[in-house]
Design an enzyme around this catalytic site. Structure first.
Site, PDB file in Angstrom:
ATOM      1  N   TRP A  79     -19.937  13.419  13.318  1.00  0.00           N
ATOM      2  CA  TRP A  79     -19.160  13.423  11.786  1.00  0.00           C
ATOM      3  C   TRP A  79     -19.362  14.804  11.157  1.00  0.00           C
ATOM      4  O   TRP A  79     -20.396  14.554  10.072  1.00  0.00           O
ATOM      5  CB  TRP A  79     -19.015  11.864  10.906  1.00  0.00           C
TER       6      TRP A  79
ATOM      7  N   THR B 245       1.163  -1.605  -0.028  1.00  0.00           N
ATOM      8  CA  THR B 245       0.324   0.014   0.694  1.00  0.00           C
ATOM      9  C   THR B 245       1.017   0.740   0.057  1.00  0.00           C
ATOM     10  O   THR B 245       1.829   0.849   0.286  1.00  0.00           O
ATOM     11  CB  THR B 245      -0.704  -0.288   1.296  1.00  0.00           C
TER      12      THR B 245
END
Lengths: 538, 538
Positions: B442, B180
């Site tokens: 959020w 990654t």
């Protein structure tokens, strides 16, 4: 060994069931009922009712690994069983209602089925074999009532799905049990695993195979009691495709009506069904609107090239010929024309490829082998028995019968005698038990039969081997003439002479009123061989 | 447990290699070279050369499990490595040539790569990190010569493929290693198994996913050093599809030329590539013949709806938006419009679905979870971190790093904050480390950035969290204005006010000459967070 670091996530039918519920709850499942009415359900309802079925079966004492039999036509309740019986860890055992009652009884008893789901219309058939199956503890009538038997709808209504959880399953655990209906010997069971069922469905869905997708409306004409209906119920559910079940109505009129009415895009069945449909379409030009139909997969028997051509040229419908066996879950080969052959060949060559059995789908491997065990070249000439292997090919039969069908190096002997061309297309020439072995050469009984049946006077022809003192075996042709018509042996021999080497021509012709057949309608060549065993012995 | 009786046939890359050789030996593999010439090979040649590569690597001492690195653009030799390194039991490790040399060196050393295959044009890059990788015993130049290094063509020419047999492999053995390129922390390795690679390829080929088929000509624009190029090399090989590799030439002119010249039917790449192509097509109407192109899959970053719409309406080309991660081999979701939504919705609604990340492909499962660990409802409102599981999702990272990304109950935490609608379509709102947690709610930094960048004066905007004494965190917007243009904080706030709840609006705006970025060009929000940590503290 360096092991990959990926999740150990099992390939199970449970995922297919959960996926259909999660993403496609409103997709329709349509069933034609015995009274011809159309019944509409959805994957969401199939799931909800399936959980109730699980609760009901558990209450009846069904445990993981138990065999639950169905004796049913294609309908939504059969789909409920297909999806949820494996998901509860039990084994879905489809009984073939076309077999003789004694055979069905033998099979259900051999499998030690504990529960039977049976269509009301098939209760008279059940009555004929029930005495043979002492293992059956519970019989559930799917679409009606019968004194002394359980009632599917009542069981579901009374079941409590609230506490039902589906177990975590090993992908190698058994999911389905299907018996072969061999023309020789006893039927043998093939025990599909969750893994084989799932992998088969994924590969079948690939665009070059059946190509099932979410905007399809799938009509499984192939019965759900034949080799898991080619996996179509699973392939439709995993893709979120609408399914249309024909119930017991498999005549051309009923099927054409269903295709038109429900805008069917994909249909699958055996050649005889499509021959009937082609005949109707030819006779009733413009009556039927089949504009939604994209593809028809035909398998279960060899497809005549004329039928593929007729659908394509006269009705613009693509027929895809596929080959498989109960022992392979069942898909083995598909007769797609490769891109290069499509580009380079002419119409006749392309049709030639489409009329073969095709070449192996991904993860199936094919080879053909001589009597001496030599692997043969792909030269389109060498004839040998087709052998296959792959993750959805049986490694043994249930109860370890038929061990001679599996090679020591891990292949399954299909019993089909084939040629394979350089491109890998398989052409079935015969069943291995029917091929005629004359002086070290193999003669295809099927090729001779097809040629004989193309003669205008011949209604049916079966070619079989008779023992011969010099050549070991020689071909004999059993002929049924059309009413009022005849042809001499010399005429028939002349008819064949242009297409075959001289040594292929039958040494004898016998005229019969009818060819002896098995209960499923196949030629019973074992009887012919026995009846004429001594024909060449003086 | 009652075990199914099916063959234990492993799912390996070896089968894909053998299948391409057996059934598709003449299908072309075309490579654009560094000098822009087109080089033509076939699967048959790839196989024959691949066996020579195996012989050569064995002679160099490569053993099963060893990591063999590649530092290469997309070309036939890279395909040879993709197919045969896993088939010999070794691990194909693709190095990302876009990373900083120090990162590449870190990764190659972390993987303990023993052999490196490197393009001649990338030798200067190799020179910058070679000192960091003492484990490298052999370096092979793929397309040329270099003093002191091995030469790919010479090794192949000298190799003896006669005695080469490919080993029987466990399907759980490692096949590929991909790292990654996370924006935080060290790169982490994902070790794909043969099983995960094969299952991923089969599901990717399904018609509703990438839908690769035998008559496709596949153009992998996505680099082969990014998450196995979405499996396209394997998907093409298993289907017998022609492949066209662009080499290092990824500019719109080169790609359009390749699509037209080779009659490409399927292309896959990241949105920036297709934005450039869309721009060219718009400016040069009628110049390019893209009539063969059927589908383009776009992934790797969010696709703007305007791009999907532009290709469809102005050029008749279908864009399919897909989402995945290196940790998932990489395909996770595909934004197909379900049949029912296709029928019922209007153009705008359909486009809305196509611009989401889509819903999970078969055998991937999705859920989203709150900070408190609650599984959230699919109400299109609740925001939570997306978690996935399935047979091609990582169960851990190489060397057991990053254990906090895996839940106790067997799911992978993607790090993406999403909403999921009732139909199951996933919409990414933010990366979890970038989401702003204000007073228990959020706030999506991505949504605010997109809205800010739609303001005519704003060139770039990055929204990030700063600590706040009362609300825990509050949003701050870093703005780069277009040359000669400006907007006041009040104007920007007014611009946002119509689209967002009041508490979402940034409490502070800071003007920057440029947004700090990672080596792969992503916003470096960790730096912004650090630089402005105290902005709300008096």
């Amino acid at each position: 060994m360096l092991t990959g670091r990926m999740m150990d996530f099992p390939l199970t039918v449970t995922h297919i069931l959960e996926r259909a519920r999660t993403f496609f709850p409103n997709v329709e499942v349509v069933s034609r009922r015995a009274d011809r009415s159309l019944d509409r359900s959805t994957y969401g309802q199939v799931y909800a009712r399936g959980l109730r079925l699980v609760a009901a079966l558990r209450k009846l004492g069904v445990r993981p690994g138990d065999r639950i039999a169905t004796l049913s036509w294609n309908h939504a309740e059969h789909l409920e069983a297909y999806l949820t019986i494996p998901a509860m860890g039990a084994v879905m055992h489809t009984l073939n209602l076309r077999l003789a009652p004694s055979e069905i009884g033998y099979i259900a008893n051999h499998a030690q089925d504990r529960v039977l789901l049976v269509d009301k219309s098939l209760l008279p058939l059940y009555a004929k074999f029930k005495a043979d199956v002492p293992s059956l503890e519970h019989v559930i009538v799917v679409d009606g009532k019968e004194d002394g038997l359980l009632e599917y709808e009542k069981l579901l209504a009374e079941a409590d799905p609230a506490g039902v959880t589906l177990p975590a399953l090993d992908e190698n655990s058994a999911a389905m049990l299907c018996y072969t209906s061999g023309t020789t010997g006893s039927p043998k069971g093939v025990l599909y695993s969750h893994r084989s069922t799932v992998l088969h469905a994924l590969v079948a869905c690939m665009p070059d195979n059946l190509g099932i997708r979410g905007d399809d409306t799938v009509l499984p004409v192939v019965p759900m009691f034949h080799a898991a209906a080619w996996g179509l119920p699973y392939e439709a559910a995993i893709s979120g495709a609408k399914i249309v079940f024909p119930g017991p109505h498999l005549d051309p009129e009923s099927l054409l009506d269903l295709i038109e009415r429900e805008r069917v895009t994909f249909a699958g069945g055996v050649p005889t069904i499509w021959l009937g449909i082609l005949d109707r379409l030819d006779r009733e030009k413009g009556r039927w609107d089949l504009s939604a139909l994209r593809r028809m997969i035909v398998g279960g028997a060899a497809v005549p090239a004329s039928m593929i051509d007729g659908f394509a040229k006269r009705h613009g419908i693509e027929i895809i010929h596929a080959w498989g066996m109960t022992e392979m879950n069942p898909l083995g080969t598909v007769a797609r024309v490769k891109e290069q052959l499509q580009r380079e060949g002419d119409d006749e060559q392309r049709l030639g490829y489409r009329a073969t059995q095709g070449f192996a789908v991904p993860f199936v491997e094919q080879r053909h082998v001589s009597d001496e065990g030599d692997i043969l070249p792909w030269d389109n000439t060498s004839m040998g028995e087709l052998e296959v292997r792959g993750p959805w090919v049986a490694s043994s039969y249930y109860a370890d019968e038929g061990k001679d069908r599996f090679t020591k190096d891990g292949w399954f002997k299909t019993g089909d005698v084939v040629r394979i061309c350089g491109e890998g297309y398989v052409r079935i020439c015969d069943r291995s038990k029917d091929v005629i072995k004359s002086g070290g050469e193999w003669i295809s009984s099927v090729a001779l039969e097809n040629a004989l049946m193309a003669h205008p006077s011949v209604l049916e022809a079966a070619v079989f081997a008779a023992n011969h003192p010099k050549w070991s075996e020689r071909p004999v042709a059993a002929i049924v003439f059309r009413e009022g018509m005849r042809a001499s042996h010399e005429e028939l021999a002349a008819h064949l002479a242009s297409s075959f080497p001289k040594y292929w021509l039958p040494d004898a012709y016998v005229e019969l009123a009818q060819i002896p057949r098995t209960s499923t309608g196949k030629f019973l060549k074992t009887k012919l061989r026995a009846d004429y065993a001594g024909i060449f012995e003086k």
